[in-house]
Design a protein around this motif. Structure first.
Motif, mmCIF file in Angstrom:
data_model
loop_
_atom_site.group_PDB
_atom_site.id
_atom_site.type_symbol
_atom_site.label_atom_id
_atom_site.label_comp_id
_atom_site.label_asym_id
_atom_site.label_seq_id
_atom_site.Cartn_x
_atom_site.Cartn_y
_atom_site.Cartn_z
ATOM 1 N N ALA A 157 36.399 -26.040 -34.828
ATOM 2 C CA ALA A 157 36.517 -26.947 -33.681
ATOM 3 C C ALA A 157 35.178 -27.206 -33.003
ATOM 4 O O ALA A 157 35.101 -28.018 -32.083
ATOM 5 N N GLY A 158 34.108 -26.528 -33.438
ATOM 6 C CA GLY A 158 32.808 -26.697 -32.807
ATOM 7 C C GLY A 158 32.689 -25.968 -31.484
ATOM 8 O O GLY A 158 31.773 -26.234 -30.704
ATOM 9 N N THR A 159 33.606 -25.024 -31.234
ATOM 10 C CA THR A 159 33.604 -24.298 -29.969
ATOM 11 C C THR A 159 32.571 -23.185 -29.965
ATOM 12 O O THR A 159 32.010 -22.860 -28.918
ATOM 13 N N ILE A 160 32.305 -22.572 -31.115
ATOM 14 C CA ILE A 160 31.278 -21.540 -31.208
ATOM 15 C C ILE A 160 30.435 -21.753 -32.455
ATOM 16 O O ILE A 160 30.892 -22.322 -33.446
ATOM 17 N N ARG A 161 29.196 -21.311 -32.376
ATOM 18 C CA ARG A 161 28.303 -21.237 -33.523
ATOM 19 C C ARG A 161 27.540 -19.927 -33.431
ATOM 20 O O ARG A 161 27.013 -19.597 -32.366
ATOM 21 N N VAL A 162 27.465 -19.184 -34.495
ATOM 22 C CA VAL A 162 26.620 -17.996 -34.558
ATOM 23 C C VAL A 162 25.291 -18.411 -35.176
ATOM 24 O O VAL A 162 25.261 -18.976 -36.276
ATOM 25 N N LEU A 163 24.202 -18.135 -34.474
ATOM 26 C CA LEU A 163 22.883 -18.578 -34.900
ATOM 27 C C LEU A 163 21.951 -17.390 -35.076
ATOM 28 O O LEU A 163 21.919 -16.489 -34.229
ATOM 29 N N GLY A 164 21.197 -17.384 -36.152
ATOM 30 C CA GLY A 164 20.157 -16.389 -36.353
ATOM 31 C C GLY A 164 18.835 -16.955 -35.869
ATOM 32 O O GLY A 164 18.325 -17.928 -36.434
ATOM 33 N N LEU A 165 18.273 -16.371 -34.816
ATOM 34 C CA LEU A 165 17.078 -16.905 -34.170
ATOM 35 C C LEU A 165 15.945 -15.881 -34.200
ATOM 36 O O LEU A 165 16.177 -14.685 -34.382
ATOM 37 N N THR A 166 14.725 -16.356 -33.997
ATOM 38 C CA THR A 166 13.568 -15.468 -34.012
ATOM 39 C C THR A 166 13.021 -15.274 -32.605
ATOM 40 O O THR A 166 13.083 -16.171 -31.771
ATOM 41 N N ASP A 167 12.493 -14.091 -32.362
ATOM 42 C CA ASP A 167 11.887 -13.746 -31.080
ATOM 43 C C ASP A 167 10.464 -14.298 -31.057
ATOM 44 O O ASP A 167 9.635 -13.914 -31.898
ATOM 45 N N PRO A 168 10.134 -15.189 -30.118
ATOM 46 C CA PRO A 168 8.781 -15.755 -30.081
ATOM 47 C C PRO A 168 7.692 -14.684 -29.986
ATOM 48 O O PRO A 168 6.643 -14.801 -30.615
ATOM 49 N N ALA A 169 7.928 -13.656 -29.177
ATOM 50 C CA ALA A 169 6.917 -12.611 -29.004
ATOM 51 C C ALA A 169 6.622 -11.907 -30.326
ATOM 52 O O ALA A 169 5.479 -11.542 -30.614
ATOM 53 N N ALA A 170 7.664 -11.719 -31.146
ATOM 54 C CA ALA A 170 7.468 -11.050 -32.432
ATOM 55 C C ALA A 170 6.587 -11.864 -33.364
ATOM 56 O O ALA A 170 5.899 -11.317 -34.232
ATOM 57 N N LEU A 171 6.602 -13.183 -33.192
ATOM 58 C CA LEU A 171 5.819 -14.076 -34.049
ATOM 59 C C LEU A 171 4.502 -14.489 -33.408
ATOM 60 O O LEU A 171 3.758 -15.294 -33.974
ATOM 61 N N GLY A 172 4.220 -13.978 -32.213
ATOM 62 C CA GLY A 172 2.989 -14.342 -31.520
ATOM 63 C C GLY A 172 2.982 -15.763 -30.998
ATOM 64 O O GLY A 172 1.917 -16.361 -30.811
ATOM 65 N N GLU A 173 4.159 -16.325 -30.735
ATOM 66 C CA GLU A 173 4.259 -17.706 -30.260
ATOM 67 C C GLU A 173 4.231 -17.776 -28.731
ATOM 68 O O GLU A 173 4.580 -16.810 -28.046
ATOM 69 N N LEU A 179 17.096 -8.624 -44.387
ATOM 70 C CA LEU A 179 17.842 -8.881 -43.149
ATOM 71 C C LEU A 179 17.804 -7.653 -42.244
ATOM 72 O O LEU A 179 17.559 -7.764 -41.038
ATOM 73 N N ALA A 180 18.032 -6.491 -42.824
ATOM 74 C CA ALA A 180 18.027 -5.260 -42.040
ATOM 75 C C ALA A 180 16.658 -5.004 -41.428
ATOM 76 O O ALA A 180 16.549 -4.579 -40.265
ATOM 77 N N GLU A 181 15.584 -5.281 -42.169
ATOM 78 C CA GLU A 181 14.226 -5.063 -41.660
ATOM 79 C C GLU A 181 13.908 -6.007 -40.505
ATOM 80 O O GLU A 181 13.359 -5.583 -39.479
ATOM 81 N N LEU A 182 14.240 -7.278 -40.667
ATOM 82 C CA LEU A 182 13.937 -8.267 -39.626
ATOM 83 C C LEU A 182 14.733 -8.008 -38.355
ATOM 84 O O LEU A 182 14.247 -8.257 -37.244
ATOM 85 N N ARG A 183 15.951 -7.511 -38.510
ATOM 86 C CA ARG A 183 16.762 -7.186 -37.330
ATOM 87 C C ARG A 183 16.281 -5.915 -36.667
ATOM 88 O O ARG A 183 16.236 -5.817 -35.431
ATOM 89 N N ALA A 184 15.905 -4.930 -37.457
ATOM 90 C CA ALA A 184 15.526 -3.631 -36.907
ATOM 91 C C ALA A 184 14.272 -3.709 -36.054
ATOM 92 O O ALA A 184 14.155 -2.992 -35.047
ATOM 93 N N ASP A 185 13.323 -4.601 -36.419
ATOM 94 C CA ASP A 185 12.090 -4.675 -35.627
ATOM 95 C C ASP A 185 12.135 -5.774 -34.563
ATOM 96 O O ASP A 185 11.134 -6.043 -33.900
ATOM 97 N N GLY A 186 13.308 -6.421 -34.410
ATOM 98 C CA GLY A 186 13.478 -7.397 -33.346
ATOM 99 C C GLY A 186 12.984 -8.798 -33.663
ATOM 100 O O GLY A 186 13.057 -9.686 -32.806
ATOM 101 N N THR A 187 12.495 -9.042 -34.880
ATOM 102 C CA THR A 187 12.058 -10.392 -35.238
ATOM 103 C C THR A 187 13.242 -11.353 -35.265
ATOM 104 O O THR A 187 13.161 -12.489 -34.781
ATOM 105 N N LEU A 188 14.363 -10.904 -35.807
ATOM 106 C CA LEU A 188 15.576 -11.709 -35.931
ATOM 107 C C LEU A 188 16.659 -11.149 -35.011
ATOM 108 O O LEU A 188 16.879 -9.943 -34.973
ATOM 109 N N TYR A 189 17.273 -12.056 -34.261
ATOM 110 C CA TYR A 189 18.442 -11.662 -33.473
ATOM 111 C C TYR A 189 19.497 -12.756 -33.603
ATOM 112 O O TYR A 189 19.213 -13.860 -34.091
ATOM 113 N N PHE A 190 20.710 -12.452 -33.156
ATOM 114 C CA PHE A 190 21.803 -13.406 -33.295
ATOM 115 C C PHE A 190 22.332 -13.798 -31.916
ATOM 116 O O PHE A 190 22.448 -12.965 -31.012
ATOM 117 N N ASP A 191 22.601 -15.071 -31.790
ATOM 118 C CA ASP A 191 23.077 -15.626 -30.531
ATOM 119 C C ASP A 191 24.338 -16.433 -30.821
ATOM 120 O O ASP A 191 24.490 -16.994 -31.915
#
Length: 334
Positions: free
Chosen positions: A49-65, A216-228
């Motif tokens: 229905a387009g009511t929710i979306r799970v998104l994998g996003l990156t932390d700007p600080a982790a990428l130096g942005e 996936l586990a590595e990127l999540r564990a160090d905070g580069t990838l999170y889910f919203d």
């Protein structure tokens, strides 16, 4: 669509996904005390229905942005087209039309501080109907990112939260993630669908499924990838969104920012450059609730010298990529 269309289990599911966007339905079901099939059915209904979306996003600080908050002033006839042009860019998020219909707010990320000049010269729509642009650099985030407003909903008990939360290792100061082309392909798929299957991710990256799982586990564990979870605010009876630009005495800025971050209405709070040095995005039931919030909790904040309130008329783009209809036209996220 109103809040009566959703029940407590729907809201619990949203908070569970905010805590772990890739949690198996079996684990979520066990935590919520229902069957796997019930969780899968609820998720499919809400996502279709387009009511929710799970998104994998990156932390700007982790990428130096560097993150910039944009305020674009337009002539009334141009605001919608300029907002949609901004939303189509891959480096923008949270593009909204604000009160009066002549201001657009948005967030953009630059690869480094050296890219900041090019940000305003090349990345905004070039049109004489843009009559003013202000950019404010995000200095410190008090609330946002993986936390999410839904984490304040109280739908889950502390014990349920403990069973779902994914631990993150503290990144060393100044430490940056190193990404290769495979990582970027992986993150591009997850930005569109955070629950994309291992097979789809393996095809996109050219890796084996075991390599995908490990990375996936590595990127999540160090905070580069999170889910919203991008969800329709009516699920939680949220009908009025506003951006607060606060001017706070420097000595009180951290205390005020931390205090706002704890407010149940606050979805995003950060310290910024400019005459308004504290920004908060707040979500309330209605305009009356917004008034009560401003005249009670906000009024009690330490060191506040002034405030500008900008209600949101329409959100054009949320935290993830802009969805396209089958014909290629932009689909506005609710």
């Amino acid at each position: 669509m109103n809040s009566d269309a959703f029940d407590e289990l729907d809201r619990q599911l949203v908070q569970a996904l905010q805590l772990d966007g890739r949690a198996p339905f079996s684990r979520i079901a066990d935590v919520l005390g229902v069957s796997d099939q019930t969780v899968a059915r609820r998720y499919t209904r809400l996502r279709t229905a387009g009511t929710i979306r799970v998104l994998g996003l990156t932390d700007p600080a982790a990428l130096g942005e560097v993150v910039w908050l944009l305020r674009v002033q337009c002539t009334p006839d141009a605001a919608v087209s300029v907002a949609e042009a901004m939303a189509r860019r891959s480096d923008t998020s949270w593009v909204s039309l604000m009160s009066g219909g002549t201001e657009i707010s948005g967030i953009t990320r630059a690869a480094s501080g050296e890219d900041s000049d090019a940000l305003l010269l090349r990345k905004l729509p070039s049109t004489p109907r843009v009559v003013g642009v202000a950019a404010h650099c995000v200095l410190h985030e008090y609330f946002g990112g993986p936390q999410g407003l839904v984490s304040k909903s109280g739908m889950l008990t502390p014990r349920q939260i403990e069973r779902l939360v994914v631990p993150v290792v503290q990144r060393p100061p100044g430490g940056r993630a190193r990404l290769d082309d495979g990582d970027r392909q992986l993150l591009a798929v997850l930005a569109r669908d955070g629950r994309a299957g291992l097979g789809e991710l393996a095809t996109a990256t050219g890796w084996s499924q075991s390599t995908v799982r490990r990375r996936l586990a590595e990127l999540r564990a160090d905070g580069t990838l999170y889910f919203d979870v991008d969800y329709h605010h009516r699920m939680f009876d949220h009908g009025s969104t506003a951006v607060l630009w606060l001017s706070v005495l420097p000595a009180q800025l951290a205390a005020a920012g931390q205090a706002v971050a704890e407010h149940p209405e606050a979805a995003f709070v950060c310290a910024t450059t400019g005459p308004h040095n504290l920004l908060a995005v707040v979500v309330c039931r209605d305009v009356r609730h917004l008034y009560e919030y401003l005249t009670t909790r906000v009024a009690a904040l330490p060191g506040v010298r002034g405030m500008e309130t900008s209600p949101t008329i329409r959100r054009v783009k949320g935290p993830g990529p802009l969805l396209l209809s089958p014909r290629g036209a932009a689909r506005r996220v609710p």
